[in-house]
Enzyme design. Structure first.
Site, PDB file in Angstrom:
ATOM      1  N   ARG A  13       0.852  -1.187   0.000  1.00 57.88           N
ATOM      2  CA  ARG A  13       0.000   0.000   0.000  1.00 57.88           C
ATOM      3  C   ARG A  13       0.888   1.237   0.000  1.00 57.88           C
ATOM      4  NH1 ARG A  13      -2.304  -0.369   6.242  1.00 57.88           N
ATOM      5  NH2 ARG A  13      -0.338   0.121   7.285  1.00 57.88           N
ATOM      6  N   ASN A  74      11.678  -0.627   0.953  1.00 51.53           N
ATOM      7  CA  ASN A  74      10.621   0.333   1.261  1.00 51.53           C
ATOM      8  C   ASN A  74      10.039   0.149   2.659  1.00 51.53           C
ATOM      9  OD1 ASN A  74       8.131   2.111   0.555  1.00 51.53           O
ATOM     10  ND2 ASN A  74       7.262   0.123   1.096  1.00 51.53           N
ATOM     11  N   TYR A 143      12.578   7.032  14.512  1.00 55.42           N
ATOM     12  CA  TYR A 143      12.379   6.888  13.070  1.00 55.42           C
ATOM     13  C   TYR A 143      13.363   7.770  12.307  1.00 55.42           C
ATOM     14  CZ  TYR A 143      10.072   7.523   8.525  1.00 55.42           C
ATOM     15  OH  TYR A 143       9.800   7.609   7.176  1.00 55.42           O
ATOM     16  N   LEU A 179      -3.434   6.617   4.144  1.00 59.41           N
ATOM     17  CA  LEU A 179      -3.328   6.805   5.590  1.00 59.41           C
ATOM     18  C   LEU A 179      -2.914   8.221   5.980  1.00 59.41           C
ATOM     19  CD1 LEU A 179      -1.572   3.456   6.636  1.00 59.41           C
ATOM     20  CD2 LEU A 179      -4.013   3.990   6.625  1.00 59.41           C
TER      21      LEU A 179
END
Length: 250
Positions: A13, A74, A143, A179
């Site tokens: 996605r 990814n 992150y 999202l």
């Protein structure tokens, strides 16, 4: 990309799906792996369920591929997670460590598993980095740190694996996906965020896909160890808006 086999991790996605579609359109045979299958079918894409944090499973899966020319790392992401936010130091560290594992250790694991394939094919690796790796990332510090490490890993890998394998990074800015509302709010929030980008919009997954195809293709045959910024011009410095506001205040 005709005749080449590409693997996209976490490509079910959003950005990953956009990259998978772009590679298919460019003529590649595309394999996508993730824990769960895509909710929306991806025509021309072969899906295999793999827990990418399971190193044995990764090596078994990648090693079992008959051929691999392109690897797109990814897989990644992070929920909003302030530093020291829950008051439980031990649990907090573990949560941040899992973010670093997914965004840095997992791409390293998949790359190492794919090395022999890529060497034989004189192929390429495309890391999906983030602008969060080059600026403060409050709320997603682990992150951002992992993405900074990923970009450095790609540069070192490009030197160690040359001349057989090219390795580059796409440094991705804000992308409008299914999202996006979770991060930026509804339509009004997305429009407001888009106005902060010099090009006036968020990227679409297809924008990232096109850039990934370029770095994986022969058009980028002399590009390795590079970081390609795909962020619509970056972010307007906050001090400029502050200065403008002060001018208007008399």
């Amino acid at each position: 990309m005709k005749g080449r086999v590409a693997l996209v991790t976490g490509g079910t996605r959003g950005v990953g799906a956009g990259i998978a579609r772009a590679l298919v359109e460019a003529g590649a045979e595309v394999v996508v792996c993730a824990r769960r299958p895509p909710e929306v079918p991806l025509p021309g894409v072969e899906f295999t369920a793999v827990d990418l944090r399971d190193r044995t499973a990764v090596h078994d899966f990648v090693g079992g591929l008959p051929r691999l020319d392109v690897l797109v790392n990814n897989v990644g992401g992070s929920p909003y997670r302030p530093l020291g936010g829950d008051g439980d130091g031990g649990a907090d560290v573990e949560r941040h460590a899992r973010v670093i594992e997914l965004n840095l250790i997992t791409p390293l694991t998949v790359s190492l598993a794919a090395y022999e394939h890529l060497k034989r094919a004189r192929g390429s690796v495309v890391m999906i980095g983030s602008v969060s790796g080059s600026r403060p990332s409050p709320g997603t510090a682990a992150y951002g740190a992992a993405k900074a490490g990923l970009e450095h890993l790609a540069r070192s890998m490009a030197v160690e694996w040359a001349p057989d394998v090219r390795v580059n990074t796409l440094v991705v800015g804000m992308v409008r996906t299914e999202l996006s509302h979770l991060h930026y709010g509804g339509t009004d929030g997305l429009d407001a965020v888009a106005r902060t980008v010099p090009l006036g919009r968020l990227a679409g997954p297809s924008d990232i896909g096109a850039a990934a195809v370029f770095l994986a293709s022969d058009a980028a045959a002399y590009i390795s160890g590079a970081s390609l910024l795909v962020h619509g011009g970056g972010e307007r410095p906050a001090f400029l808006d502050a200065a403008t506001a002060n001018k208007g205040g008399g």
